[in-house]
Design a protein around this motif. Structure first.
Motif, mmCIF file in Angstrom:
data_model
loop_
_atom_site.group_PDB
_atom_site.id
_atom_site.type_symbol
_atom_site.label_atom_id
_atom_site.label_comp_id
_atom_site.label_asym_id
_atom_site.label_seq_id
_atom_site.Cartn_x
_atom_site.Cartn_y
_atom_site.Cartn_z
ATOM 1 N N TRP A 65 40.182 43.803 44.703
ATOM 2 C CA TRP A 65 39.197 43.794 43.613
ATOM 3 C C TRP A 65 37.828 44.072 44.183
ATOM 4 N N THR A 66 37.060 44.871 43.474
ATOM 5 C CA THR A 66 35.672 45.102 43.853
ATOM 6 C C THR A 66 34.792 44.126 43.089
ATOM 7 N N ALA A 67 34.183 43.205 43.812
ATOM 8 C CA ALA A 67 33.398 42.128 43.215
ATOM 9 C C ALA A 67 32.058 42.639 42.687
ATOM 10 N N PRO A 68 31.368 41.825 41.875
ATOM 11 C CA PRO A 68 30.055 42.237 41.343
ATOM 12 C C PRO A 68 29.039 42.569 42.420
ATOM 13 N N ASP A 69 29.169 41.994 43.616
ATOM 14 C CA ASP A 69 28.227 42.308 44.689
ATOM 15 C C ASP A 69 28.575 43.614 45.400
ATOM 16 N N GLY A 70 29.625 44.306 44.913
ATOM 17 C CA GLY A 70 30.004 45.582 45.482
ATOM 18 C C GLY A 70 30.952 45.492 46.656
ATOM 19 N N ARG A 129 38.118 37.654 36.854
ATOM 20 C CA ARG A 129 37.460 37.911 35.578
ATOM 21 C C ARG A 129 36.650 39.200 35.677
ATOM 22 N N THR A 130 36.970 40.156 34.812
ATOM 23 C CA THR A 130 36.254 41.421 34.813
ATOM 24 C C THR A 130 35.818 41.752 33.391
ATOM 25 N N GLU A 131 34.947 42.735 33.267
ATOM 26 C CA GLU A 131 34.498 43.156 31.940
ATOM 27 C C GLU A 131 35.602 43.860 31.165
ATOM 28 N N HIS A 132 36.683 44.209 31.854
ATOM 29 C CA HIS A 132 37.804 44.887 31.205
ATOM 30 C C HIS A 132 38.957 43.930 30.888
ATOM 31 N N GLY A 133 38.781 42.664 31.229
ATOM 32 C CA GLY A 133 39.822 41.676 31.020
ATOM 33 C C GLY A 133 40.050 40.886 32.299
ATOM 34 N N ASN A 134 40.962 39.915 32.230
ATOM 35 C CA ASN A 134 41.233 39.034 33.368
ATOM 36 C C ASN A 134 42.636 39.266 33.902
ATOM 37 N N VAL A 135 42.759 39.169 35.227
ATOM 38 C CA VAL A 135 44.059 39.289 35.892
ATOM 39 C C VAL A 135 44.389 37.962 36.558
ATOM 40 N N MET A 136 45.575 37.413 36.254
ATOM 41 C CA MET A 136 46.049 36.208 36.920
ATOM 42 C C MET A 136 46.889 36.631 38.123
ATOM 43 N N GLY A 168 33.164 35.659 39.291
ATOM 44 C CA GLY A 168 34.281 36.495 38.888
ATOM 45 C C GLY A 168 35.640 36.028 39.348
ATOM 46 N N VAL A 169 35.717 34.956 40.125
ATOM 47 C CA VAL A 169 37.008 34.444 40.597
ATOM 48 C C VAL A 169 37.097 32.955 40.317
ATOM 49 N N VAL A 170 38.119 32.569 39.557
ATOM 50 C CA VAL A 170 38.374 31.165 39.253
ATOM 51 C C VAL A 170 39.672 30.753 39.934
ATOM 52 N N GLY A 171 39.603 29.713 40.736
ATOM 53 C CA GLY A 171 40.791 29.199 41.394
ATOM 54 C C GLY A 171 41.493 28.176 40.518
ATOM 55 N N VAL A 172 42.807 28.149 40.601
ATOM 56 C CA VAL A 172 43.627 27.220 39.815
ATOM 57 C C VAL A 172 44.339 26.274 40.776
ATOM 58 N N ARG A 204 54.736 51.006 47.893
ATOM 59 C CA ARG A 204 54.563 51.070 49.342
ATOM 60 C C ARG A 204 53.598 52.198 49.710
ATOM 61 N N ARG A 205 53.813 53.374 49.115
ATOM 62 C CA ARG A 205 52.937 54.497 49.420
ATOM 63 C C ARG A 205 51.812 54.640 48.390
ATOM 64 N N GLU A 206 52.130 54.340 47.153
ATOM 65 C CA GLU A 206 51.146 54.454 46.090
ATOM 66 C C GLU A 206 50.658 53.067 45.690
ATOM 67 N N GLU A 207 49.672 53.016 44.831
ATOM 68 C CA GLU A 207 49.197 51.744 44.324
ATOM 69 C C GLU A 207 49.024 51.860 42.818
ATOM 70 N N ILE A 208 48.885 50.715 42.174
ATOM 71 C CA ILE A 208 48.655 50.707 40.732
ATOM 72 C C ILE A 208 47.275 50.131 40.452
ATOM 73 N N GLU A 209 46.696 50.561 39.356
ATOM 74 C CA GLU A 209 45.452 49.980 38.875
ATOM 75 C C GLU A 209 45.815 49.072 37.718
ATOM 76 N N ILE A 210 45.710 47.775 37.934
ATOM 77 C CA ILE A 210 46.072 46.808 36.904
ATOM 78 C C ILE A 210 45.046 46.835 35.784
ATOM 79 N N LEU A 211 43.786 46.773 36.173
ATOM 80 C CA LEU A 211 42.630 46.976 35.299
ATOM 81 C C LEU A 211 41.601 47.749 36.117
ATOM 82 N N PRO A 212 40.625 48.386 35.483
ATOM 83 C CA PRO A 212 39.594 49.070 36.272
ATOM 84 C C PRO A 212 38.974 48.130 37.315
ATOM 85 N N GLY A 213 39.011 48.556 38.563
ATOM 86 C CA GLY A 213 38.462 47.746 39.648
ATOM 87 C C GLY A 213 39.444 46.783 40.273
ATOM 88 N N VAL A 214 40.651 46.655 39.708
ATOM 89 C CA VAL A 214 41.667 45.747 40.243
ATOM 90 C C VAL A 214 42.920 46.573 40.538
#
Length: 275
Positions: free
Chosen positions: A184-189, A80-87, A60-64, A157-167
């Motif tokens: 990010w919560t990885a496939p292994d939990g 890489r997630t089932e909901h899309g990828n975050v760079m 689930g993680v590709v390094g560049v 600072r106080r709140e956070e955003i969800e970029i994609l589910p799980g990220v």
């Protein structure tokens, strides 16, 4: 892409008319080389042999890795997630081969840089993937050299955003007022923290560090470092990836906590007798 301009030193994109000196490099956290300001772009970089290499860091993680590219050589990560990828962090180079490679990996649904040094060619990468959103902290928005078409300005600072589910992302600050981390919560939990320069991964995988500037070695106060460590306690994470290839393969949360305590002790004078 060929007419896009970026600073050769930091690699960050810049719109015309160009300033005499790159503002990001003129800031005390970065530097203008003794040879002076130089501007470049993807076309010139390609002629010099620039390229991106992609390697699996874990499921689930590709390094560049950037080879012979402009800038300071950060190593972005594609989550890489089932909901899309975050760079996470933006490369300082782009060409058709790199875009094709990322398409084969599922493309990019969102881009987030931890801080302005990592903006790279984020507007060009966004455009290559349907103007996907580029998340920029409100505190650091004024550092944008080019404003991506789909810029999402966020507080965190106080709140956070969800970029994609799980990220998710939030802003501990420190290195920059809006410096961000991505969780990010990885496939292994297990949790994984992408720390940018907010929390610096060191050569020793048991420890991390914290700096206002890494290139010119400006420290932070002990209280700010403790604030950063307290901030990331909201997450559970076992692994940590920095933005230059180093990381912590396990026990990362404890390493951050211990490192913050050690840092505060040193800058607070507890170990002055050893110096």
């Amino acid at each position: 892409m060929s007419d896009h301009v970026q600073c050769a030193t930091c690699g960050v994109e810049r719109a015309r008319p160009l300033p005499e000196v790159c503002p990001i490099c003129a800031d005390e956290r970065q530097f203008v080389p003794r040879s002076g300001q130089r501007w470049t772009g993807p076309a010139e970089a390609a002629e010099r042999g620039a390229r991106l290499e992609f390697v699996d860091l874990e499921p689930g993680v590709v390094g560049v890795t950037q080879r012979d590219c402009p800038g300071i050589g950060q190593k972005p990560a594609l989550i890489r997630t089932e909901h899309g990828n975050v760079m996470v962090e933006a490369p300082n180079f782009i060409d058709d081969a790199a875009v094709s490679a990322v398409r084969e990996l599922g493309g990019i649904s969102a881009i987030i840089a931890s801080h302005p040094h990592m903006y790279g060619l984020q507007s060009v990468w966004s455009r290559a993937f349907g103007d996907c959103p580029v998340h920029v902290s409100a505190a650091d928005e004024h550092w944008l050299g080019v404003r991506p078409t789909n810029t999402v300005v966020w507080e965190g600072r106080r709140e956070e955003i969800e970029i994609l589910p799980g990220v998710r992302a939030s802003q501990p600050g420190g290195h920059f007022p809006g410096s961000a981390v991505v969780h990010w919560t990885a496939p292994d939990g297990r949790g994984v923290l992408f720390s940018g320069d907010t929390i610096g991964a060191t050569a020793d995988p048991r420890w991390v560090t914290f700096m206002r500037s890494f290139p010119v070695w400006i420290p932070l106060s002990g209280s700010v470092v403790q604030r950063i460590a307290d901030h990331v306690e909201r997450y559970e994470f076992d692994r940590l990836y920095g933005n230059f290839g180093s990381g912590i393969p396990d026990g990362a949360q404890d390493a951050v906590r211990r490192s913050a305590e050690r840092y505060a002790d040193w800058v607070g004078g507890r170990y002055d007798h050893l110096t």
